[in-house]
Design an enzyme around this catalytic site. Structure first.
Site, PDB file in Angstrom:
ATOM      1  N   ASP A   1      22.746-100.256 -64.836  1.00 42.02           N
ATOM      2  CA  ASP A   1      23.982 -99.464 -64.775  1.00 42.02           C
ATOM      3  C   ASP A   1      25.060-100.378 -65.342  1.00 42.02           C
ATOM      4  OD1 ASP A   1      26.060 -97.720 -64.058  1.00 42.02           O
ATOM      5  OD2 ASP A   1      25.922 -98.120 -61.911  1.00 42.02           O
TER       6      ASP A   1
ATOM      7  N   GLN B   1      22.982 -88.329 -59.088  1.00 39.57           N
ATOM      8  CA  GLN B   1      22.329 -89.186 -60.084  1.00 39.57           C
ATOM      9  C   GLN B   1      20.932 -89.570 -59.611  1.00 39.57           C
ATOM     10  OE1 GLN B   1      23.864 -90.211 -63.141  1.00 39.57           O
ATOM     11  NE2 GLN B   1      21.707 -90.587 -63.542  1.00 39.57           N
TER      12      GLN B   1
ATOM     13  N   CYS C   1      22.127 -94.514 -65.954  1.00 43.49           N
ATOM     14  CA  CYS C   1      22.841 -93.268 -65.619  1.00 43.49           C
ATOM     15  C   CYS C   1      23.878 -92.908 -66.670  1.00 43.49           C
ATOM     16  CB  CYS C   1      23.480 -93.393 -64.237  1.00 43.49           C
ATOM     17  SG  CYS C   1      24.743 -94.682 -64.128  1.00 43.49           S
TER      18      CYS C   1
ATOM     19  N   ARG D   1      34.369 -86.578 -56.523  1.00 41.10           N
ATOM     20  CA  ARG D   1      34.164 -87.946 -57.039  1.00 41.10           C
ATOM     21  C   ARG D   1      35.347 -88.773 -56.567  1.00 41.10           C
ATOM     22  NH1 ARG D   1      32.103 -89.951 -62.875  1.00 41.10           N
ATOM     23  NH2 ARG D   1      30.197 -89.399 -61.776  1.00 41.10           N
TER      24      ARG D   1
ATOM     25  N   HIS E   1      25.568 -92.258 -55.155  1.00 43.59           N
ATOM     26  CA  HIS E   1      25.633 -91.253 -56.234  1.00 43.59           C
ATOM     27  C   HIS E   1      24.382 -90.368 -56.111  1.00 43.59           C
ATOM     28  CE1 HIS E   1      26.908 -89.348 -59.781  1.00 43.59           C
ATOM     29  NE2 HIS E   1      26.836 -90.324 -60.667  1.00 43.59           N
TER      30      HIS E   1
ATOM     31  N   ARG F   1      20.648 -84.142 -65.086  1.00 40.30           N
ATOM     32  CA  ARG F   1      21.807 -83.972 -64.197  1.00 40.30           C
ATOM     33  C   ARG F   1      22.140 -82.486 -64.056  1.00 40.30           C
ATOM     34  NH1 ARG F   1      25.425 -87.878 -63.060  1.00 40.30           N
ATOM     35  NH2 ARG F   1      26.065 -86.218 -61.636  1.00 40.30           N
TER      36      ARG F   1
HETATM   37  N1   CP Z   1      26.233 -90.796 -64.762  1.00 39.63           N
HETATM   38  C1   CP Z   1      27.416 -90.227 -64.475  1.00 39.63           C
HETATM   39  O1   CP Z   1      27.740 -89.903 -63.317  1.00 39.63           O
HETATM   40  O2   CP Z   1      28.177 -89.966 -65.573  1.00 39.63           O
HETATM   41  P1   CP Z   1      29.678 -89.468 -65.587  1.00 39.63           P
HETATM   42  O3   CP Z   1      30.529 -90.578 -65.043  1.00 39.63           O
HETATM   43  O4   CP Z   1      29.973 -89.160 -67.026  1.00 39.63           O
HETATM   44  O5   CP Z   1      29.801 -88.237 -64.720  1.00 39.63           O
HETATM   45  N1  NVA Z   2      28.363 -97.654 -61.014  1.00 44.90           N
HETATM   46  C1  NVA Z   2      29.086 -96.753 -61.885  1.00 44.90           C
HETATM   47  C2  NVA Z   2      28.378 -95.440 -61.989  1.00 44.90           C
HETATM   48  C3  NVA Z   2      29.005 -94.469 -62.949  1.00 44.90           C
HETATM   49  C4  NVA Z   2      28.282 -93.178 -63.037  1.00 44.90           C
HETATM   50  C5  NVA Z   2      30.513 -96.587 -61.377  1.00 44.90           C
HETATM   51  O1  NVA Z   2      30.700 -96.540 -60.141  1.00 44.90           O
HETATM   52  O2  NVA Z   2      31.423 -96.509 -62.193  1.00 44.90           O
END
Ligand code: CP
Ligand code: NVA
Length: 309
Positions: free
Chosen positions: A229, A138, A269, A108, A135, A296
């Site tokens: 989101d 997701q 998400c 990430r 993502h 997930r």
């Molecule tokens: N939706 C999602 O990726 O959640 P987290 O940021 O908690 O991993």
């Molecule tokens: N768009 C959000 C998604 C989190 C799962 C971000 O990038 O923080």
């Protein structure tokens, strides 16, 4: 020959053919239905996943660690304060070292090219667990959830209401690949990146289509699935006040969903904030956000079991 995904990286759904996405969705359903069988057979026994997290996570971290454990493997959490990366060591050296030790990397990151660099130097499968662009994990969970509730993906009408960034890009690609009709409603200035819009326009078919607009009511009109989101993605905290002004009118609330199809589904998400969706919608009868969150786990299990050699 059947679908073969061993050794592959997944940095974006652009990396997958429609039949490979289908394969992963079917694997996820199998994991969901036969979890005990996977726990007993330990298909990833002796395998290790290095998980680099430059940002916070609940779902991605917990689903991945749980899936690795249930598949018989081991996950190493490598948070930003735990490893040398970013402070004392280059990304490429980190990638080479991990590539000589673990079976796969999940990362990430902020900039998408970070996962590309990891994949280039590690020479083992790399999974993007959220970048500024995509993502994919997701996206797989989202389309599994839609298919479970509507019984199909083809010709499903999706409305995206909100910021046109990582999760939106991912659903745009999923729509083109899996034959869904998506309308993306964003404020001007927060539209999806041009290269993703161009990809969708170039690859549109009679069922897989994406239209981008700036009117939330036009975007949600007759939608079978309504998705939003957070308006403030991780790393954008300094822009909060300005963005909240720009996103006025894009909150998913009762007034807006009056324009959706009667039996619409609501997806998010998570994590969720009140500015993008009201309590009555996210905790209401149309919402499937907790099925989506659970999925997930099943989708990442399918990905790990398919790509780790
Ligand atoms: N939706 C999602 O990726 O959640 P987290 O940021 O908690 O991993
Ligand atoms: N768009 C959000 C998604 C989190 C799962 C971000 O990038 O923080």
């Amino acid at each position: 020959m059947g679908i073969q995904m061993k050794g592959r990286s997944i940095l974006t759904l652009l990396d997958l053919k429609p039949e490979e996405i289908r394969f992963l969705l079917d694997k996820a359903k199998d994991f969901k239905q036969n979890r005990d069988r996977y726990i007993q057979s330990e298909p990833l026994k002796g395998k290790t996943l290095g998980m680099i997290f430059q940002k916070r996570s609940t779902r991605t971290r917990v689903s991945t660690e749980t899936a690795m454990a249930e598949l018989g493997g081991h996950a190493l959490f490598l948070g930003k304060d735990d490893i040398q990366l970013g402070v004392n060591e280059s990304l490429s050296d980190t990638a080479i070292v991990l590539g000589r030790m673990v079976s796969a990397i999940l990362a990430r990151v902020f900039a998408h090219d970070t996962v590309e660099t990891l994949a280039k130097h590690a020479k083992i499968p790399v999974i993007n667990a959220l970048s500024d662009q995509f993502h994919p994990l997701q996206g797989l969970a989202d389309i599994l959830t839609i298919e479970e509730h509507l019984g199909k993906l083809k010709d499903v009408r999706i409305a995206w209401i909100g910021d046109g960034n990582n999760v939106c890009h991912t659903l745009m690609i999923a729509s083109i690949k899996m034959g869904m009709k998506m309308k993306v409603g964003t404020p001007i200035g927060y539209m999806p990146d041009k290269h993703i819009i161009d990809y969708c326009n170039t690859n549109a078919s009679s069922s897989g289509q994406v239209l981008v607009m700036n009117d939330p009511i036009a975007a949600i009109e007759n939608a079978d699935v309504v998705v939003t989101d957070t308006f403030i993605s991780m790393g954008q905290e300094a822009e909060k006040n300005e963005k909240l002004k720009e996103f006025k009118g894009f909150q998913v609330n009762q007034e807006l969903v009056e324009h959706a199809a009667k039996n619409y589904l609501f997806l998010h998400c998570l994590p969720r904030h009140k500015e993008e969706v009201t309590d009555d919608i996210i905790y209401g009868t149309h919402s499937v956000v907790f099925d989506e969150a659970e999925n997930r786990l099943h989708t990442v299990a399918a990905v790990l079991n398919s790509i780790i050699q």
